[in-house]
Design an enzyme around this catalytic site. Structure first.
Site, PDB file in Angstrom:
ATOM      1  N   GLU A   1       0.876  -1.231  -0.032  1.00 34.13           N
ATOM      2  CA  GLU A   1       0.005   0.248   0.086  1.00 34.13           C
ATOM      3  C   GLU A   1       0.953   1.274   0.126  1.00 34.13           C
ATOM      4  O   GLU A   1       2.133   1.311   0.637  1.00 34.13           O
ATOM      5  CB  GLU A   1      -0.863  -0.166   1.253  1.00 34.13           C
ATOM      6  CG  GLU A   1      -1.986  -1.142   1.187  1.00 34.13           C
ATOM      7  CD  GLU A   1      -2.911  -1.280   2.461  1.00 34.13           C
ATOM      8  OE1 GLU A   1      -2.690  -0.140   3.068  1.00 34.13           O
ATOM      9  OE2 GLU A   1      -3.474  -2.246   2.461  1.00 34.13           O
TER      10      GLU A   1
ATOM     11  N   CYS B   1      -1.751  -6.919   6.784  1.00 29.18           N
ATOM     12  CA  CYS B   1      -1.029  -8.261   6.136  1.00 29.18           C
ATOM     13  C   CYS B   1      -0.268  -8.939   7.233  1.00 29.18           C
ATOM     14  O   CYS B   1      -0.475 -10.035   7.586  1.00 29.18           O
ATOM     15  CB  CYS B   1      -0.339  -7.897   4.746  1.00 29.18           C
ATOM     16  SG  CYS B   1      -1.369  -7.660   3.430  1.00 29.18           S
TER      17      CYS B   1
ATOM     18  N   ARG C   1      -5.635  -0.705   9.700  1.00 25.39           N
ATOM     19  CA  ARG C   1      -5.922  -2.089  10.227  1.00 25.39           C
ATOM     20  C   ARG C   1      -4.590  -2.332  11.073  1.00 25.39           C
ATOM     21  O   ARG C   1      -3.375  -2.386  10.556  1.00 25.39           O
ATOM     22  CB  ARG C   1      -6.071  -2.900   9.350  1.00 25.39           C
ATOM     23  CG  ARG C   1      -7.689  -2.842   8.508  1.00 25.39           C
ATOM     24  CD  ARG C   1      -7.887  -3.717   7.455  1.00 25.39           C
ATOM     25  NE  ARG C   1      -7.225  -3.447   6.209  1.00 25.39           N
ATOM     26  CZ  ARG C   1      -7.128  -3.957   4.857  1.00 25.39           C
ATOM     27  NH1 ARG C   1      -8.151  -4.976   4.848  1.00 25.39           N
ATOM     28  NH2 ARG C   1      -6.819  -3.498   4.087  1.00 25.39           N
TER      29      ARG C   1
ATOM     30  N   ALA D   1      14.340   0.738  12.383  1.00 24.20           N
ATOM     31  CA  ALA D   1      13.712   0.326  13.869  1.00 24.20           C
ATOM     32  C   ALA D   1      12.495   1.272  14.003  1.00 24.20           C
ATOM     33  O   ALA D   1      12.312   2.399  13.369  1.00 24.20           O
ATOM     34  CB  ALA D   1      14.542   0.740  14.990  1.00 24.20           C
TER      35      ALA D   1
ATOM     36  N   GLY E   1       2.536  -3.298  11.688  1.00 25.92           N
ATOM     37  CA  GLY E   1       0.769  -3.351  11.700  1.00 25.92           C
ATOM     38  C   GLY E   1       0.443  -3.680  10.337  1.00 25.92           C
ATOM     39  O   GLY E   1       1.022  -4.219   9.579  1.00 25.92           O
TER      40      GLY E   1
HETATM   41  N1  LIG Z   1      -3.920  -4.792   1.256  1.00 24.61           N
HETATM   42  C1  LIG Z   1      -2.559  -5.158   0.969  1.00 24.61           C
HETATM   43  O1  LIG Z   1      -1.612  -4.419   1.170  1.00 24.61           O
HETATM   44  C2  LIG Z   1      -2.501  -6.628   0.553  1.00 24.61           C
HETATM   45  C3  LIG Z   1      -1.123  -6.780  -0.153  1.00 24.61           C
HETATM   46  C4  LIG Z   1      -0.943  -8.205  -0.798  1.00 24.61           C
HETATM   47  C5  LIG Z   1      -1.930  -9.080  -0.442  1.00 24.61           C
HETATM   48  N2  LIG Z   1      -3.084  -8.913   0.417  1.00 24.61           N
HETATM   49  C6  LIG Z   1      -4.208  -9.596   0.383  1.00 24.61           C
HETATM   50  O2  LIG Z   1      -5.175  -9.631  -0.697  1.00 24.61           O
HETATM   51  C7  LIG Z   1      -6.428  -9.809   0.057  1.00 24.61           C
HETATM   52  C8  LIG Z   1      -7.341  -8.747  -0.015  1.00 24.61           C
HETATM   53  O3  LIG Z   1      -6.825  -7.833   0.766  1.00 24.61           O
HETATM   54  P1  LIG Z   1      -7.410  -6.254   0.720  1.00 24.61           P
HETATM   55  O4  LIG Z   1      -6.622  -5.319   1.630  1.00 24.61           O
HETATM   56  O5  LIG Z   1      -7.493  -5.740  -0.540  1.00 24.61           O
HETATM   57  O6  LIG Z   1      -8.929  -6.580   1.533  1.00 24.61           O
HETATM   58  P2  LIG Z   1      -9.895  -5.178   1.298  1.00 24.61           P
HETATM   59  O7  LIG Z   1     -10.659  -5.524   2.957  1.00 24.61           O
HETATM   60  O8  LIG Z   1      -9.488  -3.997   1.115  1.00 24.61           O
HETATM   61  O9  LIG Z   1     -10.794  -5.807   0.433  1.00 24.61           O
HETATM   62  C9  LIG Z   1     -11.885  -6.839   0.295  1.00 24.61           C
HETATM   63  C10 LIG Z   1     -12.960  -6.517  -0.363  1.00 24.61           C
HETATM   64  O10 LIG Z   1     -13.906  -7.908  -0.710  1.00 24.61           O
HETATM   65  C11 LIG Z   1     -15.021  -7.691  -0.589  1.00 24.61           C
HETATM   66  N3  LIG Z   1     -15.776  -8.810  -0.282  1.00 24.61           N
HETATM   67  C12 LIG Z   1     -15.628  -9.696   0.700  1.00 24.61           C
HETATM   68  N4  LIG Z   1     -16.344 -10.795   0.741  1.00 24.61           N
HETATM   69  C13 LIG Z   1     -16.893 -10.666  -0.702  1.00 24.61           C
HETATM   70  C14 LIG Z   1     -17.694 -11.609  -1.444  1.00 24.61           C
HETATM   71  N5  LIG Z   1     -18.142 -12.792  -0.854  1.00 24.61           N
HETATM   72  N6  LIG Z   1     -17.863 -11.244  -2.724  1.00 24.61           N
HETATM   73  C15 LIG Z   1     -17.577 -10.000  -3.213  1.00 24.61           C
HETATM   74  N7  LIG Z   1     -16.745  -9.065  -2.374  1.00 24.61           N
HETATM   75  C16 LIG Z   1     -16.660  -9.431  -1.363  1.00 24.61           C
HETATM   76  C17 LIG Z   1     -15.172  -6.733   0.752  1.00 24.61           C
HETATM   77  O11 LIG Z   1     -16.379  -6.004   0.786  1.00 24.61           O
HETATM   78  C18 LIG Z   1     -14.149  -5.734   0.345  1.00 24.61           C
HETATM   79  O12 LIG Z   1     -14.379  -4.563  -0.414  1.00 24.61           O
HETATM   80  C19 LIG Z   1      -6.181 -10.359   1.446  1.00 24.61           C
HETATM   81  O13 LIG Z   1      -5.956 -11.821   1.339  1.00 24.61           O
HETATM   82  C20 LIG Z   1      -4.877  -9.669   1.724  1.00 24.61           C
HETATM   83  O14 LIG Z   1      -4.224 -10.556   2.570  1.00 24.61           O
HETATM   84  C21 LIG Z   1      -3.377  -7.423   0.853  1.00 24.61           C
END
Ligand SMILES: NC(=O)c1ccc[n+]([C@@H]2O[C@H](COP(=O)([O-])OP(=O)(O)OC[C@H]3O[C@@H](n4cnc5c(N)ncnc54)[C@H](O)[C@@H]3O)[C@@H](O)[C@H]2O)c1
Length: 440
Positions: free
Chosen positions: A155, A263, A328, A255, A260
């Site tokens: 992010e 992930c 988060r 450091a 947090g």
């Molecule tokens: N945020 C990061 O920096 C990052 C980086 C790499 C990997 N990831 C991984 O990617 C995944 C997503 O992370 P994120 O931060 O984008 O999550 P997020 O919470 O920002 O987004 C998830 C979205 O999925 C939607 N959703 C949930 N259930 C659903 C369903 N059944 N049908 C349709 N939509 C649905 C939610 O409403 C939400 O908008 C996680 O597994 C996370 O670990 C995140």
């Protein structure tokens, strides 16, 4: 080729916009209708540099659309990405896969022949197998493949990372899927970014192992910083000294307040749980998680110790890192309520964090800039490395505050910056500068 992405959060929106940028037709889907309506009206629900412009451009050229009608969209899609959340379970530390499996059920009911389902969400080993099982159960005669393709974007620089990845990991053995994935990532492949083809299980584990390794480095350098404070060493010199060793490298040796975000904490917990369930204990990682929790407690204690009888604390930055609005599992979520419970008045400034609906911050006062916080504070605590905070006018701070104290948990300033200022400066793993007396 028609692509759809289920889950329009940080990963889904960035993936959708970036893929729409390479001549694909992409539909971003979400169960949250309000979010989809916002997106349709040009309102981007998250802060990610460059994302708003890219989404607007791709919507205007009709290569990117939004929908909450998952079943209809899935029926007309060749490639379906799953990018929904995988938070920590409420009952234990394992990953809650309910969002992923609910997508699998929806896909199973509507999938057409020869569809490729790509799992971008971070999941424990065996999740792709389970998705395959769910689809097979509903649709035994259909031809499809489930591919693991974990996401590594950060992010704050997500678009850059998507387009310039350190590596792309693809877990599948199916020739058709390999060729489709090669076409989806043609831009990255053309630019010589490494693509690793492996099994689904290895691909799933690579993601958890990567995040856990980074979390480990953070805790390692934080513990070294604690020792530096006790023995009069400087953690920045230590980071430089060890980071120049090519076997170690310089990254992730700053450091700070502990890790947090959405992930590292949840992924580290989930890997420890996986280790337990397969009788392959992840003891080192368990210590990392405990160390991180302890660190947040210690930071509150340190603020209270330094502030002594000063009751007004200003917090600069509450997001878990700069250039995102994501809070988060940010250290601020435990530090701020701790201070409030101990009777401190807390003022907050953050350039992007949402002020609404965060119960941990309800009793704090939000200010509109750094200097308004300074006016109300006896002691400033820096939790996030926003460039606006890095470039704040320290002279102005020392003029606004009486006997100012800055506790900088990001080591944003050189110690020399404080030598001629009337500011007591505490940072991590470095000498404390107390210029109050010298200036007087
Ligand atoms: N945020 C990061 O920096 C990052 C980086 C790499 C990997 N990831 C991984 O990617 C995944 C997503 O992370 P994120 O931060 O984008 O999550 P997020 O919470 O920002 O987004 C998830 C979205 O999925 C939607 N959703 C949930 N259930 C659903 C369903 N059944 N049908 C349709 N939509 C649905 C939610 O409403 C939400 O908008 C996680 O597994 C996370 O670990 C995140």
């Amino acid at each position: 080729m028609k692509l759809s992405i289920i889950g329009s959060g940080y990963v889904g929106l960035v993936t959708g916009a970036c893929l729409a940028n390479v001549d694909q037709h992409v539909t971003c889907l979400d169960i949250d209708e309000k979010k989809i309506n916002k997106l349709r009206n040009g309102i981007i629900p998250i802060y990610e540099p460059g994302l708003e412009g890219l989404i607007k451009e791709k919507v205007a050229s009709s290569s990117l659309t939004f929908s909450s009608n998952i079943s209809e969209t899935v029926k007309n899609t060749d490639v379906i990405f799953i990018a929904v959340g995988t938070p920590t379970n409420k009952e234990n530390d394992s990953a809650d896969l309910s969002q992923v499996y609910s997508c699998a059920e929806e896909i199973a009911k509507n999938i057409k022949n020869n569809t490729i389902v790509i799992l971008k969400s971070t999941v424990p080993v065996g999740t792709c197998d389970k998705i395959e099982e769910i689809i097979n159960l509903s649709n035994p005669s259909i031809n499809f493949d489930v591919v693991s393709n974990p996401e590594f974007l950060r992010e704050g620089s997500a678009i850059f990372d998507f387009e310039n990845p350190d590596r792309i990991i693809i877990g599948t053995k199916e020739k058709n899927s390999i060729s489709t994935l090669n076409s989806i990532y043609k831009k990255q492949i053309k630019n010589n970014f490494p693509v690793i083809f492996t099994t689904r299980r290895s691909s799933e584990l690579i993601k958890y192992a990567s995040n856990s390794m980074l979390a480990m480095r953070i805790i390692f350098i934080n513990e070294i910083a604690d020792l530096c404070e006790k023995v009069g060493a400087n953690v920045e010199d230590i980071s430089l000294g060890i980071g120049l060793d090519k076997r170690i490298g310089p990254d992730f040796l700053n450091a700070g307040p502990g890790f947090g975000g959405s992930c590292f904490p949840k992924d580290a917990r989930a890997l420890v749980e996986s280790g337990k369930s397969y009788n392959a204990p992840q003891n080192l990682l368990k210590a990392v998680i405990d160390g991180n929790e302890k660190r947040k407690e210690n930071l509150s204690k340190r603020i209270i110790e330094v502030a002594k009888n000063r009751k007004n604390i200003g917090v600069l930055g509450v997001t878990y890192k700069a250039n995102t609005d994501d809070i988060r599992e940010a250290p601020s979520l435990s530090i701020i309520p701790d201070l409030i419970n101990k009777g401190f008045n807390v003022s907050i400034y953050d350039p992007q964090a949402s002020r609404d609906g965060i119960k941990e911050f309800e009793e704090a006062n939000w200010e509109s800039d750094i200097y308004s916080v300074a006016k109300k504070s006896d002691c400033l605590v820096i939790l996030t490395e926003w460039s606006e905070i890095i470039s704040m006018d320290l002279k102005k701070i020392s003029d606004i505050m009486t006997q100012p104290i800055i506790i900088d948990f990001r080591n944003l300033f050189s110690l020399d910056s404080f030598k001629k200022l009337n500011i007591e400066y505490h940072s991590i793993g470095r000498e404390t500068i107390n210029s109050h007396k010298e200036v007087e």
